[in-house]
Design a protein around this motif. Sequence first.
Motif, PDB file in Angstrom:
ATOM      1  N   ARG A  61      -1.331 -12.989  -4.225  1.00 19.98           N
ATOM      2  CA  ARG A  61      -0.492 -12.193  -3.757  1.00 19.98           C
ATOM      3  C   ARG A  61      -0.758 -11.637  -2.163  1.00 19.98           C
ATOM      4  O   ARG A  61      -2.235 -11.416  -1.867  1.00 19.98           O
ATOM      5  CB  ARG A  61      -0.307 -10.807  -4.739  1.00 19.98           C
ATOM      6  N   THR A  82      -5.230 -13.002  -7.681  1.00 22.24           N
ATOM      7  CA  THR A  82      -4.820 -12.227  -8.995  1.00 22.24           C
ATOM      8  C   THR A  82      -5.372 -13.073 -10.168  1.00 22.24           C
ATOM      9  O   THR A  82      -5.564 -12.724 -11.185  1.00 22.24           O
ATOM     10  CB  THR A  82      -3.074 -12.173  -9.259  1.00 22.24           C
ATOM     11  N   GLN A 101      -4.611  -8.439 -15.518  1.00 19.97           N
ATOM     12  CA  GLN A 101      -3.459  -7.999 -15.100  1.00 19.97           C
ATOM     13  C   GLN A 101      -3.532  -6.284 -15.117  1.00 19.97           C
ATOM     14  O   GLN A 101      -2.855  -5.402 -14.298  1.00 19.97           O
ATOM     15  CB  GLN A 101      -2.310  -8.405 -15.619  1.00 19.97           C
ATOM     16  N   TRP A 135      -4.674  -4.746 -11.874  1.00 20.09           N
ATOM     17  CA  TRP A 135      -3.708  -5.226 -10.741  1.00 20.09           C
ATOM     18  C   TRP A 135      -3.539  -4.050  -9.740  1.00 20.09           C
ATOM     19  O   TRP A 135      -2.858  -4.021  -8.670  1.00 20.09           O
ATOM     20  CB  TRP A 135      -2.711  -6.124 -10.786  1.00 20.09           C
ATOM     21  N   PRO A 187     -10.698  -6.427  -8.540  1.00 17.41           N
ATOM     22  CA  PRO A 187      -9.505  -6.487  -7.794  1.00 17.41           C
ATOM     23  C   PRO A 187     -10.145  -6.303  -6.213  1.00 17.41           C
ATOM     24  O   PRO A 187     -10.797  -5.613  -5.906  1.00 17.41           O
ATOM     25  CB  PRO A 187      -8.548  -5.413  -8.175  1.00 17.41           C
ATOM     26  N   CYS A 192      -1.804  -2.310  -5.111  1.00 17.99           N
ATOM     27  CA  CYS A 192      -1.169  -2.924  -6.143  1.00 17.99           C
ATOM     28  C   CYS A 192      -0.474  -4.212  -5.846  1.00 17.99           C
ATOM     29  O   CYS A 192       0.168  -4.366  -5.227  1.00 17.99           O
ATOM     30  CB  CYS A 192       0.098  -1.892  -6.307  1.00 17.99           C
ATOM     31  N   ALA A 193      -1.181  -5.219  -6.771  1.00 18.07           N
ATOM     32  CA  ALA A 193      -0.626  -6.544  -6.689  1.00 18.07           C
ATOM     33  C   ALA A 193       0.680  -6.808  -7.286  1.00 18.07           C
ATOM     34  O   ALA A 193       1.577  -7.778  -6.861  1.00 18.07           O
ATOM     35  CB  ALA A 193      -1.503  -7.678  -7.137  1.00 18.07           C
ATOM     36  N   GLU A 194       1.068  -5.872  -8.216  1.00 18.54           N
ATOM     37  CA  GLU A 194       2.395  -6.045  -8.833  1.00 18.54           C
ATOM     38  C   GLU A 194       3.385  -5.729  -7.678  1.00 18.54           C
ATOM     39  O   GLU A 194       4.608  -6.466  -7.754  1.00 18.54           O
ATOM     40  CB  GLU A 194       2.660  -4.948  -9.794  1.00 18.54           C
TER      41      GLU A 194
END
Length: 604
Positions: A423, A436, A441, A444, A522, A549-551
Motif C-alpha cells: 500500500r 501489508t 490486518q 494495519w 507494520p 494506517c494502511a486501510e
Amino acid sequence: MNNLNDTVHRVTQRIIERSADSRRRYIDLMEREGEAHADRNMALGCSNLAHGFAATGEDKPSIASRAGPNIGIVTAYNDTISAHQPFGAYPPQMKVWAREVGATCQVAGATPAMCDGVTQGTDGMELSLFSRDLIALSTAVSLSHAMYDGVAMLGMCDKIVPGLLIGALRFGYLPTMFLSAGAMPTGISNKEKQRVRQLFAEGKATRAELLESEAASYHSPGVCTFYGTANSNQMMLDLMGLALPGSAFINPGTPLRQALTRSAVHRLAAIARTGTDYRPLYRCVDARSIVNATVGLLATGGSTNHALHIPAFARAAGVQIDWSDMAELSQVVPLIARVYPNGADDVNHFQAAGGLGFVVRELLDAGLIHRDIMTVHGDDLGAYTLEPWLDGEELAWRDPGPSGDETILRPATAPFAPEGGMRLVQGNLGRATFKTSAVDQARWTIEAPARVFDSQVAVAQAFAAGELDHDVVVVVRFQGPRANGMPELHKLTPVLGLLQDRGHRVALLTDGRMSGASGKVPAAIHCTPEALGGGPLALLRDGDIVRLCAETGVLSTTADLTEREAAAMREDQHGTGRELFAMFRDRADSAEHGASAMLAAAGL
C-alpha cells in the motif's frame, strides 16, 4: 488481451501516455545503435577484432568469420554469495553448449555482487543500494566491447538483477536472457530460525547457538530460500518473459538445472540478431511487461525493495512508473501466494506447490497481466504457464496443475486476500510504502507516540535499556539515499517483533529500507522526501503522535511541524569505502524515482 482487467488496462495506458516522449527517445536510440552495430565485423576494425578473439582458442575461426552468433556473458559470480557460487562453473559449460548449435560464448565482463545477508547491520550495507548503479555501469563496460550478438546474464540477488537489467537495457538492441543458479535446498524451518533470533535478542540464546541456527538455514550453494528481493527478482524475470519459464528455483547441481542452462544457451543463439527470430531486449521490456512485473510482485507478496528497483529499471527503458500506479494496481490484484516471511514455507515448497507456472496462469486467466508481450521463449507469456521437467533425459514443459498446497498457493478466485501486498501511505510526513502481505490486518492501523532515532544501533540500545516497552512508533531517520545510501534496517526486525509479541502496538517509520525478508511488524518505509535536506521526519520529536494506517493510506502526525527547526545528521560517512560513494549520495534522486544518481545524471 480481451479480458484484461479495467484497472490494469487504465494504469498501463496512463504509464504509456506519461512515457510517450521518453519511450520514443529510447526506441530511436536502440534502433540507431542496433543499425550501427548490426555487423561487428564491419563496426570493428581488424585490430579491434583480433584483440577481441585472441584468447578464444577453438572458437577463434568462428568468431573471426562470424560463422554463428557470439554470446556475451556478463557474470556476477563470486563464491561469497551462496546464490552466485554455482555461476563459477557456467561459462566453460556454456561454451560447449553454444558450439552444439554453431554459436560461441565469451565472458564479456564481470560485475561486483554483494550479499546483504553478510552486510546487514554493518557499514558495508550503506554501499548496497548504490551497488545497483555500479553493476549497471559494469554491465555497460562489459558490453561496450561490441563483440556480441546476444547476452547471457548470470545474476540472482538483490541489487544484481536490477543493475544487470538497467545496464543491458542501454544495449537493448541485443537479445538478452537471464540464467538462474537455483534455490538452495531447504534447511531448518523459518519458524525455528526466527525463534532462535528472538531468543538471542532477549539474551536467552548464546551467540554460538544463534550461529548454529543460522548456518543450518544458510547451508549450501543456491539462493536463500525466503521470498525476499533475490527470489522476487526471479519471479519478475518470468513475468517479463526474460528467462526460461519456471527455471528460477530449480536447485543447483541437479540434472534439470543443467538441462535448463543448456537450453538457455541454445535459445539465446536462436533469438540472436544474426538469426531469423530476433528478439531484442528493448522490444521485450516495455510498459506492459513492467506492469506484469509489478502485478507479480503484488500477487506474491514480494520484496518492498522493488518499489525502488521497478521505477529504476523502467527509466532505463524509457518507461515512467510511480508508487501511485503500484498502489492502484494493488487494489485489484489478489494475494495468491504465501511464502516466508509472508507464510510458513520457503521457495522450494512454493515450487513444489505449482510455482511460477501456477502464478502466471492464474494472473492471465484473471486478466491481471498482459499476455501479448515479446518473450525470450514461446510466442507470448502463455508459455510461462508451464513448469520444466525431464522427460527421460529431454527437457520438457508441462501444466503444473492445481495448487499442490493451498496454504502456499491459491487460485485468483479464492485468494489469501482480495488486494495485493503493498500500500501507499501519505500525509504530512511524506509518502511511503507499507507491505501489508506479512502483517496481520488488525495491525494495519497504529497511532502512538513517536520515539525518534538516527540509527538502528540507537534503537537496539534503547530496547536493551527497557525504554521501548510501550505502544510506540519507532522513527529511524537519516537513512535515505542522500544521507547514507539507504541501508536495509533488517536488524530492527527481532527487536520490534519482541515488542509486538509483548502486546504493544508497534510500528516503524523510516526513510530507509527494510529487507525483503522483513515480516510481521507494520512499517512505513522509503519515506520521501527523506530527512536529509529538511524532509518531515527531520522535524519529528519524541512524543509526537504519529498515525499510520494502511486501510486509509494515511501517514501523518498531529504535531505542528511548521515552526520547528530540522534536526541535523551527525553520522560520518568515512570508512569501509563509504567516502568513495559520496557522488552517489550527493546526486541521488528520490526513493520513488529509484534513488539513482546515475539515472538522474543521465537524464533518464
